[in-house]
Enzyme design. Structure first.
Site, PDB file in Angstrom:
ATOM      1  N   LYS A 134     -42.715  31.992  11.187  1.00  0.00           N
ATOM      2  CA  LYS A 134     -43.815  32.636  11.847  1.00  0.00           C
ATOM      3  C   LYS A 134     -43.852  32.311  13.393  1.00  0.00           C
ATOM      4  CE  LYS A 134     -48.715  33.078  13.022  1.00  0.00           C
ATOM      5  NZ  LYS A 134     -50.281  32.761  12.471  1.00  0.00           N
TER       6      LYS A 134
ATOM      7  N   GLU B 207     -62.132  31.328  17.899  1.00  0.00           N
ATOM      8  CA  GLU B 207     -61.602  30.332  17.097  1.00  0.00           C
ATOM      9  C   GLU B 207     -61.937  28.972  17.576  1.00  0.00           C
ATOM     10  OE1 GLU B 207     -57.121  29.474  14.934  1.00  0.00           O
ATOM     11  OE2 GLU B 207     -57.558  31.229  16.228  1.00  0.00           O
TER      12      GLU B 207
END
Length: 374
Positions: free
Chosen positions: A117, A167
């Site tokens: 990723k 976040e």
């Protein structure tokens, strides 16, 4: 929400340097806190921003004073800001062709290297006809995103990092720690039925769940060494921001050693796959080769820590760097093996609307003929 005033002492440090990892900086901080306590400050704090690259100096400082209140009170106190911004120009440093080409190159790296990723981002530059006022920008973000981690941090002379991050990287309160990684996203819809369809699709998306699992696994691994107990839900839920849906997992634990500071824990976590990728070093190198610009503060972290080591650090996303009449906005998307270049571009466009909407800039971007979220 915490608001600080003035600077009592600056304590810049690169978190990957021996000055921080060896404890020298922590000793300087401890002595600074003791000096302030001797002057009557009950619980001094350090606040600031850490760049994406932890080898670069973080801008950390001890404020002269601070206050904590709920976001609603700060919004009420702020009132309405002045006239709407007039835009002189909009510029894409990284255009669609470059970005989608970078995604295609990342897909090739998944086939030929250990990379699983990588988060690829892009900036959007706005030039206004008058100076950007960071405090007004922060107030606008608060009004639109009262549930976000809204921040405004001076990072250099004349430069302020502002944002509304969804976040939480880490929060430490005594023995307890919480981290809330997000990864896997979809645009919100004004239609309730369509939005519920998108929520179900997000929860059922193999691509998004894979992207999310990499982040959760990395946070679990980093916190396991510090925690006596750690609770990780079996699967993610979905949280909503004004413009986006995100897969979310709240991880909670009890520290084995409560003296470990929130900044030390944040350093152990940073950079997570939510803003870098996995494996970390491979993804970091790929970002440097593929993105085509320097992130600096984007993808870093902002927050605070008190004299007991308690504190809160959020990722520097949904953010911009204000400098005079210029404002650079940022957005990124997590790329995995099942990613589609066009879809990743659309995701960054959707994420940019958080800031554009808050500052009343969406119309100016559309007028400039730039491709945003469809």
């Amino acid at each position: 929400m915490l608001k600080s005033f003035g600077i009592a002492e600056r304590l810049p440090v690169a978190l990957d340097s021996p000055d921080f990892t060896g404890g020298t900086w922590n000793e300087r901080l401890r002595h600074a806190f003791l000096a302030l306590k001797a002057k009557g400050v009950e619980n001094p704090i350090v606040v600031g921003a850490v760049p994406f690259d932890s080898r670069q100096p973080a801008q950390l400082f001890i404020p002269r004073r601070y206050e904590i209140a709920d976001a609603a009170r700060f919004v009420r106190d702020a009132g309405e800001d002045g006239a709407a911004l007039e835009v002189a120009g909009v510029h894409e440093t990284i255009g669609r062709h470059h970005y989608e080409s970078a995604v295609e190159q990342a897909l090739e790296l998944f086939r030929t290297t250990a990379l699983k990723k990588v988060v690829l981002s892009r900036p959007l530059d706005i030039e206004a006809r008058r100076l950007f006022a960071p405090q007004s920008l922060a107030h606008a973000l608060l009004r639109q995103n009262p549930g976000a981690f809204v921040f405004s941090v001076p990072v250099a002379y004349g430069q302020t990092l502002v944002g509304a991050s969804p976040e939480l990287l880490i929060r430490k309160t005594g023995h307890s720690v919480v981290s809330n990684p997000l990864a896997g996203s979809a645009r919100r819809s004004p239609s309730r039925e369509e939005e519920e369809r998108r929520v179900k699709a997000l929860l059922g998306s193999a691509k998004d769940k894979t992207e999310h699992r990499y982040v959760v696994d990395a946070v679990r691994e980093a916190l396991t060494g510090h925690c006596a107990t750690l609770s990780v839900p079996e699967g993610p839920s979905v949280i909503r921001t004004p413009t986006m849906l995100h897969l979310s997992t709240e991880i909670a634990g009890e520290l084995a050693d409560p003296s470990v500071s929130s900044l030390r824990l944040a350093h152990a976590l940073h950079p997570t796959p939510a803003i870098c990728g996995t494996p970390t070093d491979t993804a970091f190198d790929a970002i440097g080769r593929l993105e085509g610009y320097s992130r600096n503060w984007y993808g870093g972290m902002v927050g605070w820590m008190d004299s007991q080591g308690n504190g809160e650090w959020a990722l520097s996303i949904r953010c911009g760097l204000a400098s005079g009449r210029n404002l650079r906005l940022y957005a990124g998307a997590g790329v995995v093996a099942d990613s589609k270049p066009a879809a990743e571009w659309e995701e960054t466009a959707a994420k940019l609307t958080t800031m554009l909407n808050a500052f009343g800039l969406s119309a100016a971007v559309a007028t400039a003929g730039l491709e945003m979220a469809s």
